[in-house]
Enzyme design. Sequence first.
Site, PDB file in Angstrom:
ATOM      1  N   GLY A   1       0.189   4.525  -5.777  1.00 52.26           N
ATOM      2  CA  GLY A   1      -0.510   5.389  -6.732  1.00 52.26           C
ATOM      3  C   GLY A   1       0.197   5.425  -8.064  1.00 52.26           C
ATOM      4  N   ASN A   2      -0.193   6.386  -8.893  1.00 55.45           N
ATOM      5  CA  ASN A   2       0.398   6.507 -10.228  1.00 55.45           C
ATOM      6  C   ASN A   2       0.552   7.987 -10.577  1.00 55.45           C
ATOM      7  OD1 ASN A   2      -2.052   7.435 -11.872  1.00 55.45           O
ATOM      8  ND2 ASN A   2      -2.832   5.630 -10.798  1.00 55.45           N
ATOM      9  N   ARG A   3       1.185   8.252 -11.710  1.00 52.41           N
ATOM     10  CA  ARG A   3       1.559   9.623 -12.074  1.00 52.41           C
ATOM     11  C   ARG A   3       0.503  10.358 -12.894  1.00 52.41           C
ATOM     12  NH1 ARG A   3       6.876  10.127 -10.760  1.00 52.41           N
ATOM     13  NH2 ARG A   3       8.129   8.235 -10.811  1.00 52.41           N
ATOM     14  N   SER A   4      -0.690   9.831 -13.005  1.00 50.52           N
ATOM     15  CA  SER A   4      -1.701  10.503 -13.830  1.00 50.52           C
ATOM     16  C   SER A   4      -2.015  11.907 -13.290  1.00 50.52           C
ATOM     17  CB  SER A   4      -2.981   9.664 -13.861  1.00 50.52           C
ATOM     18  OG  SER A   4      -3.936  10.297 -14.669  1.00 50.52           O
TER      19      SER A   4
ATOM     20  N   ALA B   1      -6.725   6.857 -14.330  1.00 52.71           N
ATOM     21  CA  ALA B   1      -5.817   5.724 -14.156  1.00 52.71           C
ATOM     22  C   ALA B   1      -6.182   5.069 -12.834  1.00 52.71           C
ATOM     23  CB  ALA B   1      -4.371   6.197 -14.149  1.00 52.71           C
TER      24      ALA B   1
END
Length: 233
Positions: A33-36, A100
Amino acid sequence: HPAARPHADLADRRVVISAGGTREPLDPVRFLGNRSTGHQGWALARAAVARGADVTLVAANVDLPAPDGVRVVPVETTAQLRAAVRAEAAAADVVVMAAAVADFRPVTRSDAKIKKSADGGPPTIELAENPDVLAELAHDRLRTGQVVVGFAAETGDAGGSVLDHGRAKAKRKGADLLVVNAVGDGRGFGPVGTEVVVLDAAGDEVATAAGTKDQVAGAVWDAVVDRLADVSG
Ligand code: CTP
Ligand code: CA
């Protein structure tokens, strides 16, 4: 300064906004995943409601309360986000891809938790590329006259400046508007100040904005309203 905008310049407009960041499962407890955080998408939704729009948020893993007057469709993976956005886009005047989206997903999702093995060493994760939801929307045009908007967080590098990368991406995606912002050095992530340039599908600059995510949201809707007026003649 631009002329004051009429209050409800998005009245009777249906908009769908994707927000947050998609997660791709590896096993029942792990994901890529990502930090959005979803803050920019939330700001866009609040601003659109204030300007009279009918707003749906397709929210990927966002830990924020639903804004007043907004319908929130929660999703986790890119496949779920893509299906939800396309379903909503069929009847939308504007689609904004502020999420994102994970570029890659693990080819297989293990049904059981992946274990360390005594002798096998670390596993290799095979990845597949996800569909480009924004490019598809721009290409397919699910509704005539629809305005399709993307967001791109860029850093400058040896291959070019933030704007160079943004222009190339605008042309590649084919979205009506691409909102480019510079990230790195603590800029861009979370509820902090940001600076953006809005490009059209040819990579030409149509607007710039700086400040909070709410101010950026206002500038994005100004550009969208102008584009809606263009496409409807
Ligand atoms: N996007 C999308 N589907 C993807 C990847 C990105 O719809 N699979 C959308 C994002 O929501 C955003 C825009 O495309 O609106 C730009 O995302 P970005 O990650 O900057 O673009 P990429 O084409 O993935 O390029 P990069 O290699 O720089 O990550
Ligand atoms: Ca990407």
